[in-house]
Design an enzyme around this catalytic site. Structure first.
Site, PDB file in Angstrom:
ATOM      1  N   MET A 229     -22.221  27.804  -1.700  1.00 61.90           N
ATOM      2  CA  MET A 229     -22.261  27.638  -3.157  1.00 61.90           C
ATOM      3  C   MET A 229     -22.023  28.965  -3.869  1.00 61.90           C
ATOM      4  SD  MET A 229     -25.145  24.748  -4.016  1.00 61.90           S
ATOM      5  CE  MET A 229     -26.521  25.588  -3.217  1.00 61.90           C
ATOM      6  N   HIS A 230     -22.574  30.042  -3.328  1.00 60.31           N
ATOM      7  CA  HIS A 230     -22.319  31.365  -3.901  1.00 60.31           C
ATOM      8  C   HIS A 230     -20.829  31.672  -3.901  1.00 60.31           C
ATOM      9  CE1 HIS A 230     -26.227  33.960  -4.018  1.00 60.31           C
ATOM     10  NE2 HIS A 230     -26.298  32.910  -4.787  1.00 60.31           N
ATOM     11  N   GLU A 231     -20.165  31.375  -2.803  1.00 62.80           N
ATOM     12  CA  GLU A 231     -18.727  31.628  -2.717  1.00 62.80           C
ATOM     13  C   GLU A 231     -17.968  30.888  -3.806  1.00 62.80           C
ATOM     14  OE1 GLU A 231     -16.718  33.618  -0.784  1.00 62.80           O
ATOM     15  OE2 GLU A 231     -18.635  34.575  -0.323  1.00 62.80           O
TER      16      GLU A 231
END
Length: 249
Positions: A229-231
């Protein structure tokens, strides 16, 4: 361990007081703080005299979470939040840990505290999972531990809105923790620790390992999902702008 910002004291037989006191950075998770906490928990875990840990901050701060530089580094793709991981330290500690969050707990600082076996909050302090304030999805195991410990409704609300909540409001919302005036937090934690210090250490270690099994089994997959999700979210230009202009406000 940098003694000036993380102090360990056996305040009663078998009970360790672990205190974070980085006044310059308001207990943010700087490289010095993360390294000192890792070293402290290694020492605690290796010493068979200890049966309970009280983990606290100073004055009105428990932990202010990640640094501005750290968030910008993750945004730039130069780091991930697992590079200097501290959120799981209390989970991995063999003996029970009480997070005596007498002060504000922000972002990763709140996640870190919630992984403890017991949590004591202060009515006056601010508790916030403010990741979405900056426009990126939560890390530090927050997407698991907040709904797990606070309940799905409140945990999801805190994660999705990024809003700040006083301990007194969380008490009214029915959090399953002791919520007391700031001056009483350590005393409340000490009563819990004294109770456990009377038990055989081997029994405490065995039961904690059993009780935390669900968290430990699911956490690795959750962390990988958070990294994905960070990516997808943290590299946005808007996120850099928000971190640059909103951090600390």
């Amino acid at each position: 361990m940098k003694q000036s910002i993380v102090q360990m004291n056996e305040i009663e037989p078998g009970i360790i007081l672990l205190q974070m006191e980085d006044r310059e950075h308001k207990n943010m998770l700087t490289p010095d703080m993360t390294a000192s906490l890792q070293a402290a928990f290694r020492l605690i875990g290796a010493d068979t005299r200890y049966r309970a840990v009280i983990w606290t901050g100073y004055d009105s701060y428990f932990s202010s979470g990640g640094t501005k530089e750290g968030l910008l580094s993750i945004h730039a793709g130069q780091a991930v939040f697992t590079d200097a991981s501290v959120f799981q330290l209390s989970l991995e500690c063999p003996v029970p840990v009480i997070a005596a969050m007498q002060g504000h707990a922000i972002g990763g600082g709140l996640s870190m505290g919630l992984f403890a076996d017991f949590v004591v909050l202060s009515r006056e302090s601010v508790y916030t999972a403010n990741y979405m304030k900056y426009g990126f999805t939560p890390g530090m195991g927050a997407t698991f531990i907040m709904p797990y410990k606070l309940g799905y409704s409140l945990g999801s609300e805190m994660l999705l809105t990024g809003n700040a909540y006083r301990g007194g409001e969380l008490e009214r919302r029915g959090v399953p923790f002791s919520v007391v005036p700031r001056g009483d937090v350590l005393a409340e934690a000490l009563e819990l620790a004294r109770n456990m210090a009377l038990k055989p250490r081997a029994s405490l270690v065995t039961l904690k390992h059993h009780l935390t099994r669900t968290i430990r089994e699911q956490l690795s997959e959750v962390i990988q999902q958070e990294i994905v999700m960070h990516e997808q979210t943290i590299h946005q230009a808007e996120v850099k702008e928000r971190i640059t202009h909103l951090f600390g406000n």
